[in-house]
Design a protein around this motif. Structure first.
Motif, PDB file in Angstrom:
ATOM      1  N   LYS A 100       0.800  -1.230   0.000  1.00 30.88           N
ATOM      2  CA  LYS A 100       0.000   0.000   0.000  1.00 30.88           C
ATOM      3  C   LYS A 100       0.834   1.282   0.000  1.00 30.88           C
ATOM      4  O   LYS A 100       0.597   2.189  -0.785  1.00 30.88           O
ATOM      5  CB  LYS A 100      -0.936   0.024   1.226  1.00 30.88           C
ATOM      6  CG  LYS A 100      -1.829  -1.195   1.361  1.00 30.88           C
ATOM      7  CD  LYS A 100      -2.999  -1.189   0.402  1.00 30.88           C
ATOM      8  CE  LYS A 100      -3.850  -2.438   0.583  1.00 30.88           C
ATOM      9  NZ  LYS A 100      -4.829  -2.603  -0.485  1.00 30.88           N
ATOM     10  N   PHE A 101       1.800   1.377   0.933  1.00 29.17           N
ATOM     11  CA  PHE A 101       2.544   2.626   1.094  1.00 29.17           C
ATOM     12  C   PHE A 101       3.427   2.913  -0.122  1.00 29.17           C
ATOM     13  O   PHE A 101       3.413   4.022  -0.667  1.00 29.17           O
ATOM     14  CB  PHE A 101       3.388   2.546   2.373  1.00 29.17           C
ATOM     15  CG  PHE A 101       4.143   3.794   2.721  1.00 29.17           C
ATOM     16  CD1 PHE A 101       5.525   3.801   2.782  1.00 29.17           C
ATOM     17  CD2 PHE A 101       3.468   4.961   3.020  1.00 29.17           C
ATOM     18  CE1 PHE A 101       6.229   4.949   3.120  1.00 29.17           C
ATOM     19  CE2 PHE A 101       4.164   6.120   3.365  1.00 29.17           C
ATOM     20  CZ  PHE A 101       5.548   6.113   3.414  1.00 29.17           C
ATOM     21  N   TRP A 123       3.131   6.199  -2.846  1.00 29.51           N
ATOM     22  CA  TRP A 123       4.038   7.307  -3.140  1.00 29.51           C
ATOM     23  C   TRP A 123       4.545   7.275  -4.578  1.00 29.51           C
ATOM     24  O   TRP A 123       4.774   8.314  -5.190  1.00 29.51           O
ATOM     25  CB  TRP A 123       5.153   7.470  -2.092  1.00 29.51           C
ATOM     26  CG  TRP A 123       6.307   6.534  -2.036  1.00 29.51           C
ATOM     27  CD1 TRP A 123       6.565   5.612  -1.061  1.00 29.51           C
ATOM     28  CD2 TRP A 123       7.417   6.453  -2.941  1.00 29.51           C
ATOM     29  NE1 TRP A 123       7.748   4.965  -1.310  1.00 29.51           N
ATOM     30  CE2 TRP A 123       8.294   5.463  -2.456  1.00 29.51           C
ATOM     31  CE3 TRP A 123       7.770   7.136  -4.116  1.00 29.51           C
ATOM     32  CZ2 TRP A 123       9.481   5.114  -3.096  1.00 29.51           C
ATOM     33  CZ3 TRP A 123       8.957   6.800  -4.753  1.00 29.51           C
ATOM     34  CH2 TRP A 123       9.796   5.791  -4.249  1.00 29.51           C
ATOM     35  N   ILE A 124       4.658   6.064  -5.144  1.00 28.80           N
ATOM     36  CA  ILE A 124       4.997   5.962  -6.565  1.00 28.80           C
ATOM     37  C   ILE A 124       3.921   6.666  -7.402  1.00 28.80           C
ATOM     38  O   ILE A 124       4.227   7.350  -8.395  1.00 28.80           O
ATOM     39  CB  ILE A 124       5.128   4.478  -6.988  1.00 28.80           C
ATOM     40  CG1 ILE A 124       6.415   3.876  -6.421  1.00 28.80           C
ATOM     41  CG2 ILE A 124       5.087   4.319  -8.491  1.00 28.80           C
ATOM     42  CD1 ILE A 124       7.663   4.191  -7.222  1.00 28.80           C
ATOM     43  N   GLY A 125       2.657   6.487  -6.999  1.00 24.49           N
ATOM     44  CA  GLY A 125       1.538   7.148  -7.696  1.00 24.49           C
ATOM     45  C   GLY A 125       1.686   8.667  -7.683  1.00 24.49           C
ATOM     46  O   GLY A 125       1.411   9.334  -8.687  1.00 24.49           O
ATOM     47  N   SER A 164      -4.373  12.301  -1.658  1.00 32.99           N
ATOM     48  CA  SER A 164      -5.447  11.984  -0.715  1.00 32.99           C
ATOM     49  C   SER A 164      -5.544  10.479  -0.496  1.00 32.99           C
ATOM     50  O   SER A 164      -5.897  10.028   0.601  1.00 32.99           O
ATOM     51  CB  SER A 164      -6.771  12.618  -1.127  1.00 32.99           C
ATOM     52  OG  SER A 164      -7.320  11.927  -2.204  1.00 32.99           O
ATOM     53  N   GLU A 165      -5.185   9.685  -1.515  1.00 35.19           N
ATOM     54  CA  GLU A 165      -5.130   8.218  -1.314  1.00 35.19           C
ATOM     55  C   GLU A 165      -4.032   7.882  -0.314  1.00 35.19           C
ATOM     56  O   GLU A 165      -4.196   7.037   0.557  1.00 35.19           O
ATOM     57  CB  GLU A 165      -4.850   7.511  -2.643  1.00 35.19           C
ATOM     58  CG  GLU A 165      -6.063   7.422  -3.558  1.00 35.19           C
ATOM     59  CD  GLU A 165      -5.730   6.902  -4.960  1.00 35.19           C
ATOM     60  OE1 GLU A 165      -6.524   7.192  -5.884  1.00 35.19           O
ATOM     61  OE2 GLU A 165      -4.712   6.212  -5.128  1.00 35.19           O
ATOM     62  N   MET A 166      -2.900   8.596  -0.447  1.00 36.69           N
ATOM     63  CA  MET A 166      -1.769   8.377   0.453  1.00 36.69           C
ATOM     64  C   MET A 166      -2.142   8.751   1.892  1.00 36.69           C
ATOM     65  O   MET A 166      -1.706   8.109   2.839  1.00 36.69           O
ATOM     66  CB  MET A 166      -0.564   9.203  -0.029  1.00 36.69           C
ATOM     67  CG  MET A 166       0.596   9.259   0.933  1.00 36.69           C
ATOM     68  SD  MET A 166       1.246   7.616   1.356  1.00 36.69           S
ATOM     69  CE  MET A 166       2.721   7.551   0.364  1.00 36.69           C
ATOM     70  N   ALA A 167      -2.966   9.788   2.051  1.00 38.90           N
ATOM     71  CA  ALA A 167      -3.327  10.247   3.408  1.00 38.90           C
ATOM     72  C   ALA A 167      -3.941   9.115   4.220  1.00 38.90           C
ATOM     73  O   ALA A 167      -3.660   8.961   5.416  1.00 38.90           O
ATOM     74  CB  ALA A 167      -4.277  11.437   3.316  1.00 38.90           C
ATOM     75  N   LEU A 226      -0.488   3.925   9.143  1.00 39.34           N
ATOM     76  CA  LEU A 226       0.852   3.739   9.696  1.00 39.34           C
ATOM     77  C   LEU A 226       0.985   4.436  11.045  1.00 39.34           C
ATOM     78  O   LEU A 226       1.741   3.983  11.907  1.00 39.34           O
ATOM     79  CB  LEU A 226       1.915   4.207   8.696  1.00 39.34           C
ATOM     80  CG  LEU A 226       2.035   3.273   7.474  1.00 39.34           C
ATOM     81  CD1 LEU A 226       2.978   3.840   6.425  1.00 39.34           C
ATOM     82  CD2 LEU A 226       2.497   1.885   7.880  1.00 39.34           C
ATOM     83  N   GLU A 227       0.228   5.516  11.236  1.00 45.60           N
ATOM     84  CA  GLU A 227       0.180   6.175  12.550  1.00 45.60           C
ATOM     85  C   GLU A 227      -0.389   5.186  13.576  1.00 45.60           C
ATOM     86  O   GLU A 227       0.124   5.049  14.690  1.00 45.60           O
ATOM     87  CB  GLU A 227      -0.679   7.445  12.457  1.00 45.60           C
ATOM     88  CG  GLU A 227      -0.913   8.187  13.766  1.00 45.60           C
ATOM     89  CD  GLU A 227       0.084   9.308  14.054  1.00 45.60           C
ATOM     90  OE1 GLU A 227       1.154   9.346  13.409  1.00 45.60           O
ATOM     91  OE2 GLU A 227      -0.190  10.124  14.946  1.00 45.60           O
TER      92      GLU A 227
END
Lengths: 236, 233
Positions: B108-109, B113-115, B130-133, B139-140
Motif C-alpha cells: 500500500k505505502f 508514493w509511486i503514484g 489523498s489516497e496516500m493520506a 501507519l500512525e
C-alpha cells in the motif's frame, strides 16, 4: 500443548487464502474452531480483528488476531510444538529465504494472473491473465526442480511453506481446468508439477482442508452469473 | 569479521528496497561488496542471480543468491543471529504483527508514493496525495500499536518495521523538493512524523539513507527516458 489451544480461524470456505491457513494446522495436527464468515455481511468480530483490510483469513490465538495468510502460516509453524510434526520452514537460512521468495512469487504472479483471467473486465485482459498464469506455472516447474532436490515436495521430503502456498489454490485451479477445458498442470509441459498435484492431493491434510472441486465450480459459476447480471444492469 | 564468507550486494543507489537491505547489513555490522547496477542496461550478474524478476536488491552469499528485500532482511537476521540487535522481534505474535505491517508497506505505502511521483497533472497528484493520506493514517495506528510509546516501531531501537518503512523516507523528501508535497504531516500524524525525524537522525538512517537530491536527479533521468521512448514510437 493441548489440542484446540484457543485457536479460532475466521474464514470463508471458498477463499484459497483461508484454505492455506487451514492446511498449516492440518499438517501439524492442530485443531481449531472454524468461524465461517458471510463475506457479504461481515461480522463485528472480523471487522474488529482485521480493521486494516477487513478480510479473511484471520487467526485468533488466545483472542489476539494475526492477519495475512503467509504471516499466519509462519506464525503457526513457529509457535506450534515441534512434536506436532516437521517444520514448514527449513532450519537453513538460505532455504528459508528461497521458500519465502517462491511464496511471494505464487501470490504476486500466479494468483494475480489467475484472478485476472477470471475477473478481467475485457476478453483481452482475461486472455493476458491466462497467458501470464501459464508463464508463472512454467517458472514454478523450475522452482520445484530446484527446491525439491529430487524429493517429492517444494519442502524436500516433507510439505513446506511453498507446498502449502501453492496447494491452497488446487481446488480453484482444478475448477478452472474443468470450466475452461485447458490443463493448467500439463503432465507433458510441467511433469514435476503434475506429479506434485497428485501427490499433494492424496495427503490427509490436503483432503481435510481443500474444498470440494465441484462445490467450487458451482460457486464460481454463481459468481460469474452475478458479475454478468451486474454488468448488464449497469448498461441499462 | 569472522563467519561472513563472500558477501556481495547487487543494488541501485536510489532503490528503497536496496536501502532496506543496506540498513539490515549495517545493523548487524556486516561488511560486503556493493555492486551498483545499471537498470537501463542490466548486467550479466543481475540476470544470472535473479533470472525470475531481474531486479535489485540481490544478496549473493558464498555464491548463493537471495532475492526479495524482506526475504533478504530476514535471511541476514537469521545468519547473523549471534550479532545484536535482533532485527525481527523474538516473540512470535510481535513477529507476525511486524510481518503484517511490512507487507502493508510494500502493498500500500510504496505504490501510493509511486503514484504521487508518476502523476502527470496537478489534479492527478492531488488525488494520489489523498489516497496516500489514508495509508499514512494507518501507519500512525501501526506505530502506536507496535511501539508501545517507545521511539521506534520495534521499541527502544531500530528494527524490522522501522527499516521496512524508513527506507522510503528519502524519496518522500525528494518529492517535497520536487513538487512541494508533504506526505508525513506533523499536524495530521504527529507520532509518525516524530518517528520519521528520529529515524533520519538515527545511526542507520544517517549512514544508509541517500541524499534526497540524488533521488530527485534520478527521477528526472527516468522522466527523460520515458519521454524519449514515447517520442521514438
Amino acid at each position: 500443548m493441548a489440542a484446540g489451544d484457543d485457536l479460532k480461524l475466521i474464514g470463508a470456505w471458498p477463499s484459497p487464502f483461508v484454505t492455506r491457513v487451514k492446511l498449516a494446522p492440518s499438517f501439524k495436527g492442530l485443531s481449531f474452531e472454524n468461524v465461517e464468515e458471510d463475506i457479504s455481511n461481515k461480522s463485528e468480530l472480523l471487522l474488529s480483528s482485521n480493521p486494516v483490510h477487513k478480510k479473511v483469513p484471520v487467526l485468533l490465538h488466545h483472542g489476539k488476531p494475526i492477519c495475512e495468510s503467509v504471516v499466519i502460516v509462519q506464525y503457526i509453524d513457529a509457535w506450534a510444538d515441534p512434536g506436532t510434526g516437521p517444520s514448514l520452514l527449513s532450519s537453513d537460512p538460505h532455504e528459508r529465504a528461497v521458500a519465502r521468495f517462491w511464496a511471494a512469487y505464487i501470490d504476486d504472479k500466479l494468483v494475480a494472473s489467475w484472478m485476472q483471467s477470471f475477473r478481467g473486465k475485457t476478453e483481452e485482459e482475461k486472455s493476458e491473465g491466462t497467458k501470464q498464469m501459464f508463464a508463472a506455472v512454467e517458472t514454478l516447474e523450475g522452482a520445484l526442480r530446484e527446491c525439491s532436490k529430487g524429493e517429492g515436495y517444494f519442502g524436500g521430503e516433507s510439505v513446506g511453506l511453498v507446498d502449502v502456498s501453492l496447494g491452497s489454490l488446487l481446488s480453484w485451479l482444478k475448477a478452472t481446468e474443468m470450466m475452461s477445458g485447458a490443463k493448467i498442470f500439463d503432465p507433458v509441459k510441467t511433469p514435476l508439477l503434475a506429479a506434485w498435484v497428485e501427490r499433494f492431493g492424496e495427503l490427509d491434510g490436503a483432503k481435510t482442508a481443500l474444498p470440494d472441486v465441484d462445490r467450487v465450480v458451482e460457486f464460481a459459476k454463481m459468481r460469474q452469473a452475478q458479475a454478468a447480471a451486474a454488468a448488464a444492469a449497469s448498461e441499462n | 569479521m569472522a563467519g561472513e564468507g563472500d558477501l556481495k550486494l547487487l543494488g541501485m543507489v536510489v532503490s528503497p528496497f536496496v536501502v532496506r537491505v543496506r540498513m539490515a547489513l549495517h545493523l548487524k555490522g556486516v561488511s560486503y561488496e556493493y555492486i551498483e547496477q545499471d537498470l537501463f542496461n542490466k548486467g550479466e550478474l543481475l540476470l544470472r542471480y535473479n533470472p525470475v524478476h531481474k531486479k535489485v536488491p540481490v544478496l549473493i552469499h558464498n555464491g548463493k543468491p537471495v532475492c526479495e528485500s524482506l526475504a533478504i532482511v530476514q535471511y541476514v537476521d537469521e545468519v547473523w543471529a549471534a550479532s545484536s540487535p535482533s532485527i525481527l522481534p523474538t516473540d512470535p505474535h510481535e513477529r507476525a504483527v511486524a510481518r503484517f505491517w511490512a507487507a502493508y508497506v510494500d502493498d500500500k505505502f510504496f505504490p501510493a508514493w509511486i503514484g504521487i511521483m508518476r502523476a502527470e497533472t496537478e489534479e492527478e497528484r492531488a488525488k494520489k496525495m489523498s489516497e496516500m493520506a489514508a495509508v499514512v493514517k494507518q501507519l500512525e495506528v501501526a506505530l502506536a500499536q507496535c511501539s508501545n510509546g517507545k521511539d521506534f516501531f520495534s521499541g527502544d531501537s531500530v528494527g524490522y518495521l522501522d527499516i521496512a518503512v524508513g527506507c522510503n523516507l528519502f524519496w518522500l523528501d525528494a518529492m517535497r523538493k520536487m513538487f512541494g508535497v508533504v506526505v508525513i504531516d506533523a499536524a495530521r500524524t504527529p507520532f509518525f512524523a516524530a518517528w520519521a525525524d528520529r529515524f533520519r537522525e538515527s545511526d542507520v538512517g544517517k549512514v544508509a539513507l541517500p541524499d534526497a537530491d540524488i533521488a530527485a536527479e534520478y527521477a528526472k533521468k527516468i522522466q527523460a527516458h520515458r519521454a524519449a521512448a514515447v517520442a521514438s514510437k
